[in-house]
Design an enzyme around this catalytic site. Sequence first.
Site, PDB file in Angstrom:
ATOM      1  N   HIS A 134       0.871  -1.179   0.000  1.00 22.30           N
ATOM      2  CA  HIS A 134       0.000   0.000   0.000  1.00 22.30           C
ATOM      3  C   HIS A 134       0.912   1.233   0.000  1.00 22.30           C
ATOM      4  CE1 HIS A 134      -2.816   2.972   1.678  1.00 22.30           C
ATOM      5  NE2 HIS A 134      -3.804   2.149   1.398  1.00 22.30           N
ATOM      6  N   ASP A 211       3.041  -4.525   8.197  1.00 22.64           N
ATOM      7  CA  ASP A 211       1.832  -3.722   8.032  1.00 22.64           C
ATOM      8  C   ASP A 211       0.650  -4.687   8.138  1.00 22.64           C
ATOM      9  OD1 ASP A 211      -0.443  -2.535   7.038  1.00 22.64           O
ATOM     10  OD2 ASP A 211       0.460  -1.851   5.163  1.00 22.64           O
ATOM     11  N   GLN A 214      -4.481  -5.260   6.907  1.00 19.56           N
ATOM     12  CA  GLN A 214      -5.428  -6.221   6.332  1.00 19.56           C
ATOM     13  C   GLN A 214      -5.486  -7.530   7.104  1.00 19.56           C
ATOM     14  OE1 GLN A 214      -7.568  -5.508   4.035  1.00 19.56           O
ATOM     15  NE2 GLN A 214      -6.713  -3.530   3.455  1.00 19.56           N
ATOM     16  N   LYS A 237     -10.716  -0.874   9.997  1.00 17.21           N
ATOM     17  CA  LYS A 237     -10.762  -2.086   9.180  1.00 17.21           C
ATOM     18  C   LYS A 237     -11.121  -3.303  10.029  1.00 17.21           C
ATOM     19  CE  LYS A 237      -7.236  -0.528   5.898  1.00 17.21           C
ATOM     20  NZ  LYS A 237      -7.981  -0.002   4.757  1.00 17.21           N
ATOM     21  N   CYS A 375      -4.660   2.424  -3.815  1.00 18.99           N
ATOM     22  CA  CYS A 375      -3.456   3.005  -3.188  1.00 18.99           C
ATOM     23  C   CYS A 375      -2.283   2.032  -3.292  1.00 18.99           C
ATOM     24  CB  CYS A 375      -3.695   3.398  -1.733  1.00 18.99           C
ATOM     25  SG  CYS A 375      -4.904   4.694  -1.558  1.00 18.99           S
TER      26      CYS A 375
END
Lengths: 417, 152
Positions: A134, A211, A214, A237, A375
């Site tokens: 991302h 990261d 997700q 999220k 993104c």
Amino acid sequence: MPDSNTGLATKSALDIEKVRQDFPVLSQTVHGKPLVYLDNAATTHKPQCVIERVREFDAEQYGTVRRGSYKMSEQATLLYEEARQKVADFVGAPDRKEIVFTSGTTQAINLVAYSYGRKFVNAGDEIIISNIEHHANIVPWQVLCEEKGARLRVIPVNDDGELIMEEYEKLLNEKTRLVAVNHISNALGTINPVKEIIRKGHDAGAKVLIDGAQSSPHMKIDVKDLDCDFYTFSGHKMYAPSGIGGVYGKMDLWESMGPYVTGGDMILQVTLEKTTYAKPPARFEAGTPPITQVIGLGTAIDYITEIGLDNIFEYEMSLLDYATRLLGEIDGLRIIGNAREKASIISFVLDVAHPHDVSSMLDQDGIAVRGGHHCAQPTMIRFGVPATTRASMAFYNKYEELDALAESIRKVIKLFS
Amino acid sequence: MSYDNELYQQVILDHNRNPKNFREIKNATHHCHGINPLCGDDMTVYMEVDSEQGVIRDISFVGTGCAISKASSSMMTAYLKGRSLEESRVIFDEFHKMVLGELDPEKQEHHLGKLKLFRGIRDYPSRTKCASLAWHTMIGALDKKTEEISTE
């Protein structure tokens, strides 16, 4: 229903109709059709318990944190720190003080790039990211490298959207300071072998940031087992309010780092000549934090913990299998990203219609999907497409909604052919 | 078809399938590159301008984009070819106002002709830039902008 053919629904430990009743937004109609919400990789909706807890907190318990010596403030501080403990338990952090709240993953990565990167990355050093990040896990490192004269290196991916691990190994060397990769690609759904990435990064003497924007809503996270140095996440999220997220970091790293944003609440003592900083996590939480959002995040964590991340993951995998098969049967549709390890995200392109047209058309049928570059423009470039349409599923989605998706896509193809 | 919105009318679908003037102009007197960073639409507008007469002799485009942006580009080039520079700027201004909902071609005077079928775009704020990218790029070409034109 196709369920009877696959047996998928009966295998799930979740009562989906009951789960759906927890989310008021799901009973809405859009353009006269029942809402089919398939943009969960962008943001998720909130269960009633989160909505209600936030309302209740604001109505009855709100107060400033870590400041007042009166009941309202002390109570709010207690609840705020309780929520931090919930986050720590949720990601398997040994100490709640290793959790720093930020506005979300973007700010979390920027915090690490600024506070850790500016202190420990020097000219000639190298930072490794992957080709399927991302922008939030690309741009902060590009800026850091430019500023420091460091070099940004990129792990390539194969045509299925999987990181090429042999190439990663070749990139690692004594100059590697940091490796920053996502756990799950937001654009393709690839689940990266982060444990191996972390181990190899450590073997080369690098620190590793994962990261987790997700992954945190969809699979059990154990930062201790992963042994990552930093793990970032976003509340919105994972069924919590927007504007809150955070980062887990190992305590010795936090202690070695200077502040990112400065001001109130992150200090030990301030004179007009000199300031000494508070211990982590306060050192990294200047100003009044988003208190209500933190409380909402705590409740969202309670909610998904009760449902069970193993149950969530298992059910979402069956949704992914079902959707992959349905969409795979459509002529003129190509799925981008076919990793063996994949989360419940499907990116696709149609021969006859652009992703923006697809998403506008599906919207007419009440179906919310994302059309665009997500993104993740370097991912799009790698796969030679300007954009994709992305359907991203959560545990409140059902098979019938995927049938509706496939049917609506067929209508688009017919109209545009 | 049940899609009874104004967004994907037959004319737009036709121009998307077979865009007019979808080619490069060799030795163009004006050209400009435009992008929509939000969605990645990317196009170049080429023009052959007779500066003595102040007339657009030829105009074309190449690039990638959605049906709205492609149809808008196609119809723009067909509409502006042969028109004066002055007229073209007026039409740009009117088109821009129409897609933003600031000009209603059913109620106000305009020079948009069949371009008025893009009126429905105003109900889809996320798509107005798809329709206006070609127009901004065309003006960028006329103004001899050397930098990329962006809808942002």
